[in-house]
Design a protein around this motif. Structure first.
Motif, PDB file in Angstrom:
ATOM      1  N   ARG A   1      29.198  10.221 -33.666  1.00 11.11           N
ATOM      2  CA  ARG A   1      28.818   9.110 -33.107  1.00 11.11           C
ATOM      3  C   ARG A   1      27.549   8.500 -34.074  1.00 11.11           C
TER       4      ARG A   1
ATOM      5  N   GLU B   1      34.716  15.381 -21.616  1.00  9.26           N
ATOM      6  CA  GLU B   1      33.887  15.245 -22.706  1.00  9.26           C
ATOM      7  C   GLU B   1      32.408  14.820 -22.361  1.00  9.26           C
TER       8      GLU B   1
ATOM      9  N   VAL C   1      27.791  11.169 -26.701  1.00 12.86           N
ATOM     10  CA  VAL C   1      29.174  11.555 -27.121  1.00 12.86           C
ATOM     11  C   VAL C   1      30.387  10.845 -27.135  1.00 12.86           C
ATOM     12  N   ASP C   2      30.154   9.472 -26.786  1.00 17.44           N
ATOM     13  CA  ASP C   2      31.313   8.506 -26.961  1.00 17.44           C
ATOM     14  C   ASP C   2      32.186   8.942 -25.768  1.00 17.44           C
TER      15      ASP C   2
ATOM     16  N   GLU D   1      29.993  17.768 -31.898  1.00 12.78           N
ATOM     17  CA  GLU D   1      30.679  16.826 -33.202  1.00 12.78           C
ATOM     18  C   GLU D   1      30.866  15.520 -32.865  1.00 12.78           C
ATOM     19  N   ARG D   2      31.197  15.183 -31.443  1.00 15.44           N
ATOM     20  CA  ARG D   2      31.152  13.576 -30.949  1.00 15.44           C
ATOM     21  C   ARG D   2      29.705  13.186 -31.431  1.00 15.44           C
ATOM     22  N   HIS D   3      28.763  13.950 -31.028  1.00 14.31           N
ATOM     23  CA  HIS D   3      27.451  13.104 -31.102  1.00 14.31           C
ATOM     24  C   HIS D   3      27.319  12.916 -32.625  1.00 14.31           C
TER      25      HIS D   3
END
Lengths: 184, 568, 342
Positions: free
Chosen positions: B454, A141, A124-125, B449-451
């Motif tokens: 990415r 996060e 997830v960065d 969302e972040r996944h």
């Protein structure tokens, strides 16, 4: 007798036409079941289920390839929700897949050498850093997936279980002394 | 006579107010230490701006407001900061929170301060002053007052000043009105000015005739126009903001609606008093009136410095030895304090010393018989028996459908329940469970969302790499075509080039690992010499946050298994 | 940790139930006055059975016995059942009815607070379906001056089924006034000529009308001390009165007066003591009105057109079924959300 037969044939043709029409008219795009399953999954993207992320696991469940008890971060409640959603029996966690307390990764910044391997592992960065620069975790996060731990060459990442603080504290279910079985 | 309105339900618990109104407000003795929480208000926790060992003056800001919804925290007296760490606070959870511990030096030396003339000052500046003075609602909600004193012109008709004080035992507002009515009204006038309100209605329950008389007298003496002191019937929870607004104006402010949208705003009398002290004298909120009552020799109201440990306060009222616990607030909505060591906060209106003689433990609960006595007394007009049923069954969706979040947790339902069911606790359980689910859903959404981003990014990078390669190849082909000496296999040349970074990365990592092992202990960040005070403060704040995380981890670790450093 | 509120009103379930039991006493006293003390034996028998069944069921369900046994709810069920069935009912009927009410209709549904049906009315329904003949033999009131059994003879019948030599059951018992009315109407008699029969008094049946008044007095006491809300008895009696009134106005020859319906059978007992059982009645004010009005209407319809002389029990049970639905439909608007479409 014959007329009854015709009536039956007529009705079945009519109903068939209605079904066929609605199948075309109300066609559902994509697989809504996958979305629904994905919505239940905790999105930790940890891969503990054996699939590379929550979505692939959801797809596998939808196809019936995977069991519903492969997601430790989702907890027991997650299995119950999946069981409800899919209309299947609840299955407890298997050996060694019990859920752990929620945790976030923590980089010991004194030891970090700035190799960026953990950055590449994070689904997830949530790790900030660049080559030869110290890295740090964006705790808000971090999903606690632990995928960054294995790649770290200097073992500077540890998981800190998230305790309760005042803002995340929850009222407990009231315990009524009466429900206890009468002590004999 | 102004026509008054009624709200549904309500109860008449024994008031027990006479015990603590017999003596005037006393100044509490200077305690041996002050434990000042940085989160005494609704909104973001204040950020510490002092360092351990620093000497601070009375009224000095020690925690600055962070973000829009926040409030300042001040040193209640002069002294030395002895710690900035996690301490037990006055919260139901019994969990620690970030506090500044101050050892008073006994000099009570003020920082330079001065007031302003509110008529000559811009509203924005007045609100800023309130925020910097740490003024928050003292009725118990501790909502920052600057956020509540904003309005467009002609939007607000009525400013309600809440002196109802409906909860049993509590008399701090009563005594404040009796003794300092003038300043309360002047503060109300400031608030009226800020809100452009047309009228000020001061609601006081009719079981406080002395306070009503004192306030009426002060209205006459200071010739306050647009102000009216109104005696309202004594009925718990008539001092709830929504209930008092209903009684005085007939307006019902639904849950989730701001009263300002309906032309009303409501402040507590003690808040109005502090507004005046802050604006006219520049005095930040450093102390408040606290009723100390219950199982004590002589119940009384004290003016208490914020941060005063409860133990030291109750000793001054003669807490009896068979006291088992301290209740902060009233018996209907109060909090069972985790310890007597916690500091008095802006929300502490009352400390009730509780013994099992005064507050016998509730009898065991029986099943609900649906008698609806709870529905009869519910001021929010809910069906508490249904909410209880849904909360018990963990059917949170249904509970929300039946307006769980309209519940003000006044406790009237549990007070009358013949089956002695801890109803409010069920509602609190359901509410916090719903909140947690919402937090988790948000976190999951963010992670999703972040996944996805990415995955998209990796895909894009791959594509870009492929394009670059293709371009290189093209260039090589063009070079081959133009150059007389042909390069036999351009693909081979390209392959090591792509493999190369990984290899060198691995080598670099190995070297770095070796280096790191050599200097493991001696590691010291280089940029920590020659810091400005501001940077140092920031670093301290960060260290404090880290300390908090470690603390939390240790706390959790104590309950669960020790943290694992590795997988599997 | 202990959480607020830290104080509670000194009321309890057992106290509420006790008040309801107390409120039954005027009716019971008049019952004894007009029909003799046999009813007291029934009540005692039912009480003992109820407590024993309750204790056994709690034990089987692994619940603490003392707090539940002392909540008086089983006693109330027992008393209401005993008052609903004929006082001369044989002992085994009392025992079977009470045990069924407590064990099946209360505890199998989860015990106190969880039963959808009024246990006393379930007990009554089971008895009237299983032993219809026994349920029609009611004692004749003293006022009629017929052959009367002594207390000893009553006990003898209840426990041995034996009557003194030379007496038949029909000689010492009678059908209820409602039952007689129904039978006579079927035989083609007019209401007026039936009402001239000696068993009828000013309002309804001699004796039983006074017992109904006794129950009404107890009910008013419960209203006064706010144990029950006015919605249920008022809506029930109003609906019964209105329905009976319409029929009576249209055809007075075949339909008795509304007052007769009020003071016959279990109407008063039902209005104040049976419908008002909080567990099996709706919780919202509007719901209570609908529920009780429905019960009043059904009671009349069963009495006038149904197969049983009295309709109270079945009307109650039928309306009990509707309670969750009524509650869901009649959710009141909450604070601040009443005006307009908000």
């Amino acid at each position: 007798m014959i007329s009854a037969l015709w009536v039956m044939v007529g009705i079945s043709l009519l109903l068939g036409a209605v079904l066929g029409f609605s199948a075309i008219k109300f066609k559902v795009e994509g697989n809504p079941l996958v979305e629904k399953i994905d919505a239940v999954l905790p999105q930790t993207q940890c891969g503990q289920c054996g699939y590379p992320g929550c979505k692939p696991y959801a797809e596998a469940i939808a196809k019936g390839e995977a069991g519903i008890n492969k997601c430790p971060p989702g907890g027991d409640e997650g299995i119950h929700k999946l069981a409800d959603l899919l209309g299947v029996e609840y299955v407890p966690f298997g050996e060694g897949t019990a859920p752990k307390p929620k945790a976030v990764a923590f980089i010991d910044e004194q030891t970090c050498i700035g190799c960026t391997l953990c950055l590449q592992a994070c689904p997830v960065d949530a790790i900030v850093g660049a080559a030869k620069q110290m890295h740090t975790i964006i705790a808000a996060e971090c999903t606690g997936c632990e995928l960054c731990i294995a790649p770290c060459p200097v073992d500077c990442i540890s998981m800190l279980p998230l305790g309760e603080d005042i803002s995340s504290w929850k009222w407990q279910y009231p315990t009524i002394p009466l429900v206890q079985v009468a002590a004999q | 006579m102004r026509p008054l309105f009624k709200f549904h339900g309500g109860v008449h618990p024994p008031t027990h107010k006479a015990e603590s109104t017999g003596r005037p407000i006393a100044q509490a003795a200077l305690p041996s230490k002050l434990v000042i929480p940085l989160h005494q208000h609704v909104g973001n926790r204040a950020v510490p701006v002092v360092q351990v060992g620093e000497r601070v003056l009375k009224g000095q800001v020690i925690g600055r407001p962070e973000g829009r919804l926040s409030s300042a925290v001040h040193a209640s007296t002069s002294g030395t900061v002895s710690a900035i760490d996690m301490q037990l606070v006055a919260h139901q959870s019994g969990l620690p929170d970030l506090c500044i511990t101050l050892i008073p030096d006994g000099k009570d030396e003020w920082i330079a301060h001065s007031g302003v003339d509110y008529r000559q000052t811009a509203h924005t500046d007045l609100r800023h002053l309130l925020r910097q003075a740490g003024v928050v609602g003292l009725g118990g909600a501790v909502f920052p007052s600057d956020m509540k004193s904003y309005s467009h012109k002609h939007q607000i008709r009525t400013l309600v000043i809440n002196g109802a004080e409906c909860e049993p035992y509590i008399t701090c507002d009563d005594m404040l009105m009796r003794e300092r009515a003038g300043d309360i009204l002047r503060g109300a006038e400031v608030l009226r000015e800020l809100l452009y309100a047309e009228e000020v209605l001061i609601g006081i329950e009719d079981n406080k005739p002395e306070a009503i008389a004192a306030m009426q007298q002060a209205v006459l003496e200071d010739k306050h126009a647009h102000m009216e002191v109104i005696a309202v019937p004594t009925l718990y929870p008539g001092g709830g903001a929504k209930q008092l607004i209903r009684v005085l104006t007939g307006i019902e402010v639904a849950a989730g609606v701001r009263s300002t949208e309906m032309g009303v705003q409501c402040f507590n009398v003690a808040t109005a008093y502090c507004v005046w002290r802050a604006i006219a004298f520049g005095e930040p909120l450093l102390s408040r009136i606290v009723t100390v009552t219950g199982n004590v020799e002589h119940a009384q109201n004290f003016e208490v410095l914020l941060g005063t440990p409860v133990d030291e306060l109750v000793a001054q009222a003669g807490s009896k030895p068979d006291t088992e616990r301290h209740i902060m607030g009233g018996p209907m909505m109060g909090v069972d304090l985790p310890s007597g060591s916690v500091g008095v906060t802006k929300a502490t209106n009352c400390i009730i010393e509780a013994s099992s003689r005064l507050f016998p433990p509730p009898p065991p609960a029986l099943p609900c018989i649906r008698c609806t006595r709870c529905a009869d007394v519910c001021p929010a007009e809910l069906q508490p028996q249904d909410l209880y049923w849904f909360a018990k069954a963990r059917d949170f969706g249904k509970a929300q459908e039946y307006h769980l979040f309209d519940c003000i947790e006044c406790g009237a339902c549990a007070y009358v329940c013949p089956s002695h069911i801890p109803l409010v606790q069920y509602y609190r359980f359901a509410k916090s469970e719903i909140w947690q689910r919402e937090r988790e859903a948000q976190a999951a959404e963010l992670a999703r969302e972040r996944h996805e981003f990415r995955l998209m990014r990796i895909e894009r990078e791959k594509q870009e790499k492929a394009e670059r390669l293709a371009q290189k190849e093209k260039a090589a082909l063009a070079a081959k075509a133009s150059a007389p000496a042909p390069n036999p296999e351009p693909a081979i040349a390209a392959a090591p080039a792509t493999a190369d970074p990984d290899d060198t990365l691995q080598m670099r990592i190995d070297a770095a690992v070796a280096r790191a092992k050599e200097q493991a202990a001696a590691a010291q960040p280089k940029n920590t010499d020659a810091l400005t005070a501001e940077q140092q403060a920031e670093i301290d704040a960060i260290e404090a946050r880290r300390a908090k995380i470690r603390e939390m981890a240790a706390h959790a670790g104590a309950d669960d298994e020790p943290p694992k450093s590795n997988q599997g | 940790m202990w959480s607020s509120p830290f104080i509670t009103q000194p009321s309890s379930v057992s106290q509420i139930m006790l008040r309801v039991l107390l409120a039954l006493i005027p009716g019971i006293a008049l019952y004894v006055w007009y029909f003799g003390p046999a009813i007291l034996v029934s009540i005692a028998l039912a009480s003992v059975t109820a407590l024993a069944t309750e204790a056994i069921m709690l034990k089987l369900r692994n619940r603490p016995i003392k707090p539940f046994l002392s909540d008086n709810s089983a006693l109330l069920t027992a008393w209401l059942l005993a008052l609903s069935i004929p006082p001369l009912a044989p002992w085994w009927m009392v025992v079977v009815g009470t045990a069924f009410a407590i064990a099946i209709s209360k505890h199998l549904y989860g015990g106190l607070g969880n039963n959808p049906f009024n246990p006393a009315m379930i007990g009554y329904a089971v008895l009237i379906i299983s032993f219809p003949v026994h349920m029609t033999h009611w004692l004749t009131p003293h006022a009629l001056g017929g052959t009367e059994l002594t207390f000893g003879e009553q006990l003898g019948y209840m426990f041995n089924g034996a009557l003194p030599a030379g007496l038949t059951l029909d000689a010492v018992t009678m059908a209820t006034p409602l039952d007689t009315l129904k039978t006579q109407l079927h035989l083609g008699l007019s209401v007026d000529s039936i009402r001239d029969m000696p068993i009828y008094g000013h309002l309804a049946g001699k004796g039983s009308e006074m017992v109904a008044i006794g129950f009404a007095i107890g009910g008013l006491y419960l209203l006064f001390i706010r144990i029950i809300s006015w919605h249920l008895p008022v809506a029930f009696l109003a609906a019964l009165f209105a329905t009976a009134g319409v029929f009576h106005l249209v055809d007075p020859v075949h339909y008795v007066t509304p007052l007769f319906h009020w003071f016959s059978g279990a109407a008063m007992l039902g209005a104040f003591f049976i419908l008002t059982d909080p567990v099996t009645s709706p919780t919202t004010a509007r719901g209570k009105l609908i529920f009780a009005a429905g019960a009043g209407l059904l009671t009349y319809l069963i009495r006038a057109f149904g197969g049983y002389p009295d309709g109270m029990a079945f009307a109650t049970l039928l309306m009990n079924i509707c309670v969750p639905l009524i509650d869901a439909w009649t959710q009141p608007k909450v604070f601040g959300k009443k005006g307009g479409g908000k």
